[in-house]
Design a protein around this motif. Structure first.
Motif, PDB file in Angstrom:
ATOM      1  N   LYS A   1     -14.492 -63.836 -21.249  1.00 48.24           N
ATOM      2  CA  LYS A   1     -13.898 -64.028 -20.245  1.00 48.24           C
ATOM      3  C   LYS A   1     -12.414 -63.550 -20.038  1.00 48.24           C
ATOM      4  O   LYS A   1     -11.848 -63.165 -18.844  1.00 48.24           O
ATOM      5  CB  LYS A   1     -13.683 -65.658 -19.953  1.00 48.24           C
ATOM      6  CG  LYS A   1     -15.020 -66.146 -19.499  1.00 48.24           C
ATOM      7  CD  LYS A   1     -14.620 -67.600 -19.369  1.00 48.24           C
ATOM      8  CE  LYS A   1     -15.685 -68.506 -19.335  1.00 48.24           C
ATOM      9  NZ  LYS A   1     -15.755 -70.071 -19.243  1.00 48.24           N
TER      10      LYS A   1
ATOM     11  N   VAL B   1     -11.380 -60.970 -21.080  1.00 47.67           N
ATOM     12  CA  VAL B   1     -11.097 -59.333 -21.115  1.00 47.67           C
ATOM     13  C   VAL B   1     -11.239 -59.023 -19.638  1.00 47.67           C
ATOM     14  O   VAL B   1     -11.899 -59.717 -18.710  1.00 47.67           O
ATOM     15  CB  VAL B   1     -12.498 -58.607 -21.787  1.00 47.67           C
ATOM     16  CG1 VAL B   1     -12.596 -57.074 -21.530  1.00 47.67           C
ATOM     17  CG2 VAL B   1     -12.628 -59.044 -23.257  1.00 47.67           C
ATOM     18  N   ASN B   2     -10.529 -58.021 -19.288  1.00 50.40           N
ATOM     19  CA  ASN B   2     -10.215 -57.616 -17.802  1.00 50.40           C
ATOM     20  C   ASN B   2     -11.447 -56.849 -17.066  1.00 50.40           C
ATOM     21  O   ASN B   2     -11.372 -57.072 -15.819  1.00 50.40           O
ATOM     22  CB  ASN B   2      -8.779 -57.098 -17.748  1.00 50.40           C
ATOM     23  CG  ASN B   2      -7.654 -57.845 -18.138  1.00 50.40           C
ATOM     24  OD1 ASN B   2      -7.663 -59.303 -17.807  1.00 50.40           O
ATOM     25  ND2 ASN B   2      -6.740 -57.442 -18.674  1.00 50.40           N
ATOM     26  N   SER B   3     -12.042 -56.249 -17.807  1.00 54.28           N
ATOM     27  CA  SER B   3     -12.791 -55.585 -17.113  1.00 54.28           C
ATOM     28  C   SER B   3     -14.308 -55.153 -17.933  1.00 54.28           C
ATOM     29  O   SER B   3     -14.261 -55.330 -18.951  1.00 54.28           O
ATOM     30  CB  SER B   3     -12.398 -54.123 -16.585  1.00 54.28           C
ATOM     31  OG  SER B   3     -12.046 -53.352 -17.913  1.00 54.28           O
ATOM     32  N   ILE B   4     -15.384 -54.873 -17.438  1.00 54.71           N
ATOM     33  CA  ILE B   4     -16.681 -54.365 -18.050  1.00 54.71           C
ATOM     34  C   ILE B   4     -16.260 -53.134 -18.934  1.00 54.71           C
ATOM     35  O   ILE B   4     -16.902 -52.995 -19.896  1.00 54.71           O
ATOM     36  CB  ILE B   4     -17.668 -54.162 -16.936  1.00 54.71           C
ATOM     37  CG1 ILE B   4     -19.013 -54.041 -17.640  1.00 54.71           C
ATOM     38  CG2 ILE B   4     -17.448 -52.924 -16.135  1.00 54.71           C
ATOM     39  CD1 ILE B   4     -20.374 -53.759 -17.085  1.00 54.71           C
ATOM     40  N   LYS B   5     -15.494 -52.412 -18.569  1.00 55.70           N
ATOM     41  CA  LYS B   5     -14.955 -51.198 -19.196  1.00 55.70           C
ATOM     42  C   LYS B   5     -14.442 -51.701 -20.732  1.00 55.70           C
ATOM     43  O   LYS B   5     -14.648 -50.996 -21.779  1.00 55.70           O
ATOM     44  CB  LYS B   5     -14.319 -50.165 -18.772  1.00 55.70           C
ATOM     45  CG  LYS B   5     -14.914 -49.405 -17.495  1.00 55.70           C
ATOM     46  CD  LYS B   5     -14.025 -48.398 -16.832  1.00 55.70           C
ATOM     47  CE  LYS B   5     -14.749 -47.736 -15.715  1.00 55.70           C
ATOM     48  NZ  LYS B   5     -16.011 -46.823 -16.140  1.00 55.70           N
ATOM     49  N   GLU B   6     -13.636 -52.725 -20.758  1.00 56.52           N
ATOM     50  CA  GLU B   6     -13.021 -53.205 -22.020  1.00 56.52           C
ATOM     51  C   GLU B   6     -14.235 -53.816 -22.880  1.00 56.52           C
ATOM     52  O   GLU B   6     -14.197 -53.444 -23.863  1.00 56.52           O
ATOM     53  CB  GLU B   6     -12.089 -54.240 -21.385  1.00 56.52           C
ATOM     54  CG  GLU B   6     -10.775 -53.747 -20.993  1.00 56.52           C
ATOM     55  CD  GLU B   6      -9.778 -54.867 -20.826  1.00 56.52           C
ATOM     56  OE1 GLU B   6      -9.521 -55.631 -21.856  1.00 56.52           O
ATOM     57  OE2 GLU B   6      -8.903 -54.778 -19.611  1.00 56.52           O
TER      58      GLU B   6
ATOM     59  N   GLN C   1     -15.995 -50.816 -24.444  1.00 60.61           N
ATOM     60  CA  GLN C   1     -15.228 -50.429 -25.381  1.00 60.61           C
ATOM     61  C   GLN C   1     -15.277 -51.377 -26.849  1.00 60.61           C
ATOM     62  O   GLN C   1     -15.400 -50.555 -27.899  1.00 60.61           O
ATOM     63  CB  GLN C   1     -13.636 -50.408 -25.299  1.00 60.61           C
ATOM     64  CG  GLN C   1     -12.705 -49.450 -25.972  1.00 60.61           C
ATOM     65  CD  GLN C   1     -11.278 -49.377 -25.399  1.00 60.61           C
ATOM     66  OE1 GLN C   1     -10.970 -49.982 -24.563  1.00 60.61           O
ATOM     67  NE2 GLN C   1     -10.473 -48.600 -26.280  1.00 60.61           N
TER      68      GLN C   1
ATOM     69  N   TYR D   1     -21.305 -61.308 -22.921  1.00 64.39           N
ATOM     70  CA  TYR D   1     -21.057 -60.846 -21.469  1.00 64.39           C
ATOM     71  C   TYR D   1     -22.276 -60.943 -20.620  1.00 64.39           C
ATOM     72  O   TYR D   1     -22.185 -61.595 -19.322  1.00 64.39           O
ATOM     73  CB  TYR D   1     -20.884 -59.350 -21.489  1.00 64.39           C
ATOM     74  CG  TYR D   1     -20.722 -58.605 -20.048  1.00 64.39           C
ATOM     75  CD1 TYR D   1     -19.317 -58.746 -19.335  1.00 64.39           C
ATOM     76  CD2 TYR D   1     -21.529 -58.197 -19.692  1.00 64.39           C
ATOM     77  CE1 TYR D   1     -19.361 -58.264 -18.425  1.00 64.39           C
ATOM     78  CE2 TYR D   1     -21.617 -57.596 -18.215  1.00 64.39           C
ATOM     79  CZ  TYR D   1     -20.383 -57.528 -17.529  1.00 64.39           C
ATOM     80  OH  TYR D   1     -20.111 -57.158 -16.311  1.00 64.39           O
TER      81      TYR D   1
ATOM     82  N   SER E   1     -22.223 -63.427 -17.092  1.00 61.66           N
ATOM     83  CA  SER E   1     -22.545 -62.787 -15.918  1.00 61.66           C
ATOM     84  C   SER E   1     -23.799 -63.952 -15.141  1.00 61.66           C
ATOM     85  O   SER E   1     -23.874 -64.158 -13.982  1.00 61.66           O
ATOM     86  CB  SER E   1     -23.183 -61.565 -15.879  1.00 61.66           C
ATOM     87  OG  SER E   1     -22.073 -60.619 -16.439  1.00 61.66           O
TER      88      SER E   1
ATOM     89  N   ASP F   1     -26.123 -53.023 -16.805  1.00 61.98           N
ATOM     90  CA  ASP F   1     -24.798 -52.861 -16.203  1.00 61.98           C
ATOM     91  C   ASP F   1     -23.946 -52.489 -17.443  1.00 61.98           C
ATOM     92  O   ASP F   1     -23.414 -51.156 -17.185  1.00 61.98           O
ATOM     93  CB  ASP F   1     -24.023 -53.899 -15.550  1.00 61.98           C
ATOM     94  CG  ASP F   1     -24.618 -54.414 -14.305  1.00 61.98           C
ATOM     95  OD1 ASP F   1     -25.847 -53.695 -13.658  1.00 61.98           O
ATOM     96  OD2 ASP F   1     -24.490 -55.417 -13.726  1.00 61.98           O
TER      97      ASP F   1
ATOM     98  N   GLU G   1     -22.457 -48.379 -18.093  1.00 61.18           N
ATOM     99  CA  GLU G   1     -20.967 -48.124 -18.014  1.00 61.18           C
ATOM    100  C   GLU G   1     -20.985 -47.325 -19.555  1.00 61.18           C
ATOM    101  O   GLU G   1     -19.629 -46.998 -19.770  1.00 61.18           O
ATOM    102  CB  GLU G   1     -20.240 -49.322 -18.168  1.00 61.18           C
ATOM    103  CG  GLU G   1     -20.073 -50.118 -16.778  1.00 61.18           C
ATOM    104  CD  GLU G   1     -19.186 -49.309 -15.623  1.00 61.18           C
ATOM    105  OE1 GLU G   1     -18.401 -48.251 -16.243  1.00 61.18           O
ATOM    106  OE2 GLU G   1     -19.826 -48.998 -14.682  1.00 61.18           O
TER     107      GLU G   1
END
Length: 91
Positions: free
Chosen positions: A7, A9-14, A17, A36, A40, A58, A62
């Motif tokens: 929660k 983490v700011n984005s799905i990209k993070e 990573q 994650y 969701s 998703d 990414e």
């Protein structure tokens, strides 16, 4: 990562990573992906296996690299455990 850590983490990209860097010291990439997906799914009124699968797809779209089936198994386990705990406290 626990769902609470995901929660933060700011984005799905993070999240991608973290997964692609091998997960965390305590959790595998599949466990991070599962957390994650669980988060969701519970945002929806009726979390289902399909919702978990969509979230995992998703992540893969990414660029996340993980064992899909293992992550799904872990996500289902988190969801079932949480639902069982909720039912136990309602009783």
């Amino acid at each position: 990562m626990t769902p609470e850590q995901v929660k933060a983490v700011n984005s799905i990209k993070e999240v991608v990573q973290i997964i692609d860097n091998g997960g965390t010291n305590a959790e595998s990439p599949e466990e991070v992906a599962a957390s994650y997906a669980y988060l969701s799914a519970i945002k929806l009124d009726t979390p289902t296996k399909d919702n978990l699968e969509i979230a995992l797809h998703d992540l893969m779209e990414e660029g996340a690299m993980f064992d899909f089936e293992l992550a799904l198994e872990n996500a289902e386990s988190i969801l079932i455990k949480t639902l069982n705990q909720a039912q136990a406290t309602d009783s």
